[in-house]
Design a protein around this motif. Structure first.
Motif, PDB file in Angstrom:
ATOM      1  N   GLY A   1      44.202  27.229 -25.627  1.00  0.00           N
ATOM      2  CA  GLY A   1      43.843  26.104 -26.495  1.00  0.00           C
ATOM      3  C   GLY A   1      44.774  24.946 -26.188  1.00  0.00           C
ATOM      4  O   GLY A   1      45.987  25.128 -26.100  1.00  0.00           O
ATOM      5  N   LEU A   2      44.209  23.763 -25.996  1.00  0.00           N
ATOM      6  CA  LEU A   2      45.021  22.595 -25.640  1.00  0.00           C
ATOM      7  C   LEU A   2      44.807  21.458 -26.628  1.00  0.00           C
ATOM      8  O   LEU A   2      43.666  21.071 -26.889  1.00  0.00           O
ATOM      9  CB  LEU A   2      44.620  22.081 -24.252  1.00  0.00           C
ATOM     10  CG  LEU A   2      45.093  22.842 -23.026  1.00  0.00           C
ATOM     11  CD1 LEU A   2      44.455  22.242 -21.773  1.00  0.00           C
ATOM     12  CD2 LEU A   2      46.606  22.773 -22.924  1.00  0.00           C
ATOM     13  N   GLY A   3      45.890  20.918 -27.165  1.00  0.00           N
ATOM     14  CA  GLY A   3      45.840  19.654 -27.899  1.00  0.00           C
ATOM     15  C   GLY A   3      46.470  18.604 -26.992  1.00  0.00           C
ATOM     16  O   GLY A   3      47.594  18.783 -26.532  1.00  0.00           O
ATOM     17  N   LEU A   4      45.728  17.529 -26.711  1.00  0.00           N
ATOM     18  CA  LEU A   4      46.197  16.562 -25.705  1.00  0.00           C
ATOM     19  C   LEU A   4      46.038  15.119 -26.194  1.00  0.00           C
ATOM     20  O   LEU A   4      45.008  14.770 -26.762  1.00  0.00           O
ATOM     21  CB  LEU A   4      45.387  16.725 -24.414  1.00  0.00           C
ATOM     22  CG  LEU A   4      45.481  18.076 -23.693  1.00  0.00           C
ATOM     23  CD1 LEU A   4      44.451  18.133 -22.569  1.00  0.00           C
ATOM     24  CD2 LEU A   4      46.880  18.293 -23.142  1.00  0.00           C
ATOM     25  N   PRO A   5      47.047  14.275 -25.926  1.00  0.00           N
ATOM     26  CA  PRO A   5      46.890  12.839 -26.216  1.00  0.00           C
ATOM     27  C   PRO A   5      45.938  12.209 -25.200  1.00  0.00           C
ATOM     28  O   PRO A   5      45.880  12.667 -24.051  1.00  0.00           O
ATOM     29  CB  PRO A   5      48.305  12.273 -26.015  1.00  0.00           C
ATOM     30  CG  PRO A   5      49.208  13.432 -25.756  1.00  0.00           C
ATOM     31  CD  PRO A   5      48.366  14.594 -25.372  1.00  0.00           C
TER      32      PRO A   5
ATOM     33  N   ASP B   1      39.858  25.860 -25.791  1.00  0.00           N
ATOM     34  CA  ASP B   1      39.414  24.740 -26.598  1.00  0.00           C
ATOM     35  C   ASP B   1      40.274  23.554 -26.184  1.00  0.00           C
ATOM     36  O   ASP B   1      41.458  23.718 -25.905  1.00  0.00           O
ATOM     37  CB  ASP B   1      39.620  25.058 -28.092  1.00  0.00           C
ATOM     38  CG  ASP B   1      38.880  24.097 -28.996  1.00  0.00           C
ATOM     39  OD1 ASP B   1      37.964  23.403 -28.503  1.00  0.00           O
ATOM     40  OD2 ASP B   1      39.204  24.042 -30.195  1.00  0.00           O
ATOM     41  N   ILE B   2      39.665  22.388 -26.078  1.00  0.00           N
ATOM     42  CA  ILE B   2      40.426  21.180 -25.771  1.00  0.00           C
ATOM     43  C   ILE B   2      40.160  20.164 -26.868  1.00  0.00           C
ATOM     44  O   ILE B   2      39.000  19.856 -27.158  1.00  0.00           O
ATOM     45  CB  ILE B   2      39.994  20.580 -24.418  1.00  0.00           C
ATOM     46  CG1 ILE B   2      40.251  21.574 -23.292  1.00  0.00           C
ATOM     47  CG2 ILE B   2      40.753  19.281 -24.147  1.00  0.00           C
ATOM     48  CD1 ILE B   2      39.706  21.107 -21.956  1.00  0.00           C
ATOM     49  N   VAL B   3      41.212  19.690 -27.505  1.00  0.00           N
ATOM     50  CA  VAL B   3      41.051  18.712 -28.587  1.00  0.00           C
ATOM     51  C   VAL B   3      42.089  17.604 -28.422  1.00  0.00           C
ATOM     52  O   VAL B   3      43.087  17.767 -27.736  1.00  0.00           O
ATOM     53  CB  VAL B   3      41.222  19.369 -29.976  1.00  0.00           C
ATOM     54  CG1 VAL B   3      40.205  20.474 -30.171  1.00  0.00           C
ATOM     55  CG2 VAL B   3      42.634  19.902 -30.177  1.00  0.00           C
ATOM     56  N   ARG B   4      41.815  16.477 -29.077  1.00  0.00           N
ATOM     57  CA  ARG B   4      42.795  15.398 -29.087  1.00  0.00           C
ATOM     58  C   ARG B   4      43.924  15.736 -30.043  1.00  0.00           C
ATOM     59  O   ARG B   4      43.685  16.305 -31.114  1.00  0.00           O
ATOM     60  CB  ARG B   4      42.147  14.100 -29.587  1.00  0.00           C
ATOM     61  CG  ARG B   4      41.079  13.545 -28.703  1.00  0.00           C
ATOM     62  CD  ARG B   4      41.666  12.794 -27.515  1.00  0.00           C
ATOM     63  NE  ARG B   4      40.570  12.511 -26.594  1.00  0.00           N
ATOM     64  CZ  ARG B   4      40.187  11.289 -26.253  1.00  0.00           C
ATOM     65  NH1 ARG B   4      40.837  10.237 -26.714  1.00  0.00           N
ATOM     66  NH2 ARG B   4      39.181  11.116 -25.426  1.00  0.00           N
ATOM     67  N   SER B   5      45.131  15.350 -29.640  1.00  0.00           N
ATOM     68  CA  SER B   5      46.282  15.539 -30.511  1.00  0.00           C
ATOM     69  C   SER B   5      47.332  14.504 -30.128  1.00  0.00           C
ATOM     70  O   SER B   5      47.458  14.155 -28.957  1.00  0.00           O
ATOM     71  CB  SER B   5      46.850  16.947 -30.328  1.00  0.00           C
ATOM     72  OG  SER B   5      48.104  17.041 -30.971  1.00  0.00           O
ATOM     73  N   PRO B   6      48.093  13.987 -31.089  1.00  0.00           N
ATOM     74  CA  PRO B   6      49.137  13.037 -30.707  1.00  0.00           C
ATOM     75  C   PRO B   6      50.238  13.680 -29.861  1.00  0.00           C
ATOM     76  O   PRO B   6      50.976  12.979 -29.184  1.00  0.00           O
ATOM     77  CB  PRO B   6      49.688  12.543 -32.046  1.00  0.00           C
ATOM     78  CG  PRO B   6      49.134  13.431 -33.091  1.00  0.00           C
ATOM     79  CD  PRO B   6      47.954  14.146 -32.532  1.00  0.00           C
ATOM     80  N   VAL B   7      50.360  15.014 -29.890  1.00  0.00           N
ATOM     81  CA  VAL B   7      51.412  15.670 -29.110  1.00  0.00           C
ATOM     82  C   VAL B   7      50.803  16.821 -28.300  1.00  0.00           C
ATOM     83  O   VAL B   7      49.991  17.596 -28.807  1.00  0.00           O
ATOM     84  CB  VAL B   7      52.568  16.158 -30.019  1.00  0.00           C
ATOM     85  CG1 VAL B   7      52.071  17.072 -31.102  1.00  0.00           C
ATOM     86  CG2 VAL B   7      53.657  16.845 -29.225  1.00  0.00           C
TER      87      VAL B   7
ATOM     88  N   ASP C   1      39.851   8.553 -20.253  1.00  0.00           N
ATOM     89  CA  ASP C   1      38.846   8.023 -19.326  1.00  0.00           C
ATOM     90  C   ASP C   1      37.683   8.995 -19.130  1.00  0.00           C
ATOM     91  O   ASP C   1      36.561   8.567 -18.879  1.00  0.00           O
ATOM     92  CB  ASP C   1      39.474   7.747 -17.942  1.00  0.00           C
ATOM     93  CG  ASP C   1      40.628   6.765 -18.040  1.00  0.00           C
ATOM     94  OD1 ASP C   1      40.541   5.854 -18.876  1.00  0.00           O
ATOM     95  OD2 ASP C   1      41.610   6.933 -17.289  1.00  0.00           O
ATOM     96  N   ILE C   2      37.972  10.288 -19.187  1.00  0.00           N
ATOM     97  CA  ILE C   2      36.910  11.258 -18.862  1.00  0.00           C
ATOM     98  C   ILE C   2      36.482  12.076 -20.081  1.00  0.00           C
ATOM     99  O   ILE C   2      35.442  12.707 -20.064  1.00  0.00           O
ATOM    100  CB  ILE C   2      37.336  12.215 -17.716  1.00  0.00           C
ATOM    101  CG1 ILE C   2      38.562  13.049 -18.112  1.00  0.00           C
ATOM    102  CG2 ILE C   2      37.616  11.457 -16.438  1.00  0.00           C
ATOM    103  CD1 ILE C   2      38.817  14.196 -17.152  1.00  0.00           C
ATOM    104  N   GLY C   3      37.264  12.067 -21.156  1.00  0.00           N
ATOM    105  CA  GLY C   3      36.893  12.773 -22.381  1.00  0.00           C
ATOM    106  C   GLY C   3      37.140  14.263 -22.285  1.00  0.00           C
ATOM    107  O   GLY C   3      37.363  14.811 -21.193  1.00  0.00           O
ATOM    108  N   GLU C   4      37.118  14.940 -23.446  1.00  0.00           N
ATOM    109  CA  GLU C   4      37.356  16.386 -23.480  1.00  0.00           C
ATOM    110  C   GLU C   4      36.307  17.123 -22.653  1.00  0.00           C
ATOM    111  O   GLU C   4      36.596  18.096 -21.972  1.00  0.00           O
ATOM    112  CB  GLU C   4      37.329  16.925 -24.915  1.00  0.00           C
ATOM    113  CG  GLU C   4      38.602  16.704 -25.708  1.00  0.00           C
ATOM    114  CD  GLU C   4      38.658  15.341 -26.368  1.00  0.00           C
ATOM    115  OE1 GLU C   4      37.755  14.509 -26.105  1.00  0.00           O
ATOM    116  OE2 GLU C   4      39.590  15.090 -27.138  1.00  0.00           O
TER     117      GLU C   4
END
Lengths: 340, 340
Positions: free
Chosen positions: B94-98, B128-134, A12-15
């Motif tokens: 560093g964060l990978g987040l769904p 760093d914040i990025v999209r990740s499935p896990v 909803d808010i994005g990275e």
């Protein structure tokens, strides 16, 4: 805690939205640039930057060999150090790996990382390997810089010339050619290979720093403004202007482009690649006119003065020949163009 | 590249096997300890350590609140710095987040990280914040140390006393109580809470360092040997012995245990928790007898001399009262006990 925010999901808010929330946990004086800086001893500052890369999001076996994924991730972090004026000391590599991954894939990834690092005499100094359902690469790079030579986004002043250290658009062109080889029909083989190589093996511009220090006196008499163009040239200029509370006029015809673009893309396409393509990893610096001219002369090929910092807050794209109307550049435009 | 190896998958050789292959990409003189060390200026060394944590592998919403996951990950990295003798300068996250993760979960994770960091005056300096499935958390911590005060695994010599800075087994006991509350029937509520807290909020022993420097002269006249007990007390002593090419005799009855163990576990169970439980994050140091006694006296509660470094390579568990036969400690034993 803000309850309205708390019930929301990341999507909803994005990275960027999340980043803004989390920044209140971090000291404002040492973040907000390409990398964090803090003084460790008189005459010495430590610079730290970190990146997380996820399989399927930031790299993929479909378009990137493990060697290239390794090279690119190392180069991106070294470029962040260069963007702060820092010489690299080392990097750490954290890996999350599924049990089914081939050992050779990981060896080839490390091969790519170390090939890039060796070019800049930078060692891998540590890491961690853990199981994960998705291949994940977390790189932290650190370097050091004389405090008077730190390059900051916030240091641009009206009157500064805006310099690019090389051509823009090549990396995005290379990616397009990898994804859609049919686009390259009008290109010579050597041109195609050069563009693809610009995408696969970007060069962090650490080589610019000793030239810059030679031109400017040591200790440097004024703060130096700049960042790298990893997220596109438009992004770099807009970020510098925001952080410095200034505007800019960018000269459309001064932006240096790969020679192949002339007979391959329309002027508009070429400019979009250069402004919004990203991942060229050049430096964008703002310096007094005289120093700027000297730097461009020393750097040679591709380096250019592309505009000027102005009072105000608008970033304008201007055509000296007045064939195109002035255009206001914004960050969101980049995402509209490429839907990244 | 070794072709036989290359066709293998990670699960065939394990993280340790892969680590050995990848170490040839790293300079041997700056790795192989709790953290990497390299000198940045005369009188100053930089220490860097990194951890990757993956949802479902290293933490889980079932047993760990986001605050506790945050605290524990920060504490583990600060403990690695303490284990090198280094004072923390900062960490990157560093964060990978769904996309589906709740923003409040991430805020609570950061809350836990910063609560732990604030206790040790350590800032988050980037991330760093990025999209990740896990959900993936990559923390890099760095600190500084006077080169004469670096604590290394490889510096133990025969005759050194082996010191623990506190009790062992509490963290594993806390985890067992969280997973199987019925085990706690014979414990008082306050004892249960203390053991669970030891698991959820481990304390990196950075407080030991100023006391240690006070006891030893500055600059420190001899190399200091030690590491932290994050992977268990047995592991720490075996790792120190391997790195120093020495052996050790560990006195079974000298190993300090949480008081509650007396009326809760058999002697054998208590010893297994202490030796192989892990995550107590105490320091295990090897010092000349006189300094060792002084340190234990200053530290008080839980600190103890638990054995002695010997010539040879065997790590023996010995019972002064001769009720138990001498037992050789090995790393694999730890995994047999707990099947981790």
């Amino acid at each position: 805690m803000n309850n309205e925010l708390s019930s929301q999901q990341l999507k909803d808010i994005g990275e960027q939205g999340l980043l803004e929330i989390l920044q209140r946990f971090c000291p404002p004086e040492i973040i907000g640039d390409d990398a964090a800086v803090f003084q460790t001893a008189p005459g010495q500052s430590l610079v730290v930057t970190t990146d997380v890369l996820v399989d399927g999001v930031h790299f993929s076996n479909l378009t990137t060999s493990p060697e290239d994924a390794g090279w690119r991730s190392a180069a991106a972090n070294l470029s962040d150090l260069a963007a702060m004026g820092a010489s690299p000391l080392g990097i750490t590599v954290g890996l999350g790996l599924p049990g089914e991954i081939e050992v050779s894939w990981v060896e080839r990834l490390y091969q790519g990382i170390t090939e890039c690092l060796q070019k800049y005499n930078t060692p891998i100094v540590g890491g961690d390997i853990v199981r994960s359902p998705v291949t994940t690469l977390a790189i932290t790079a650190f370097g050091q810089v004389n405090p008077s030579q730190i390059i900051r986004r916030s240091a641009a002043v009206p009157g500064d010339a805006i310099i690019v250290t090389g051509v823009h658009g090549a990396s995005h062109a290379g990616l397009e050619l990898l994804l859609h080889p049919e686009l390259g029909q009008n290109l010579q083989e050597v041109e195609k290979m050069a563009l693809i190589r610009a995408h696969q093996h970007p060069q962090p511009r650490l080589d610019v720093l000793p030239i810059l220090w030679k031109i400017l006196a040591t200790p440097c008499p004024m703060p130096i403004a700049g960042m790298d163009s990893s997220d596109g040239l438009a992004d770099a200029i807009i970020q510098i202007c925001r952080a410095s509370s200034v505007g800019a006029v960018l000269q459309r015809r001064q932006i240096s482009l790969p020679a192949a673009f002339d007979h391959w893309l329309t002027q508009e396409q070429a400019l979009k690649y250069a402004l919004y393509g990203g991942e060229d990893f050049e430096l964008v610096l703002c310096l007094p006119q005289e120093s700027a001219s000297a730097l461009v002369q020393h750097l040679g090929q591709g380096a250019a003065i592309v505009g000027k910092i102005t009072a105000g807050s608008t970033v304008l794209l201007h055509d000296e020949q007045k064939k195109f109307p002035d255009q206001v550049l914004s960050l969101s435009q980049g995402f509209q163009h490429f839907d990244q």
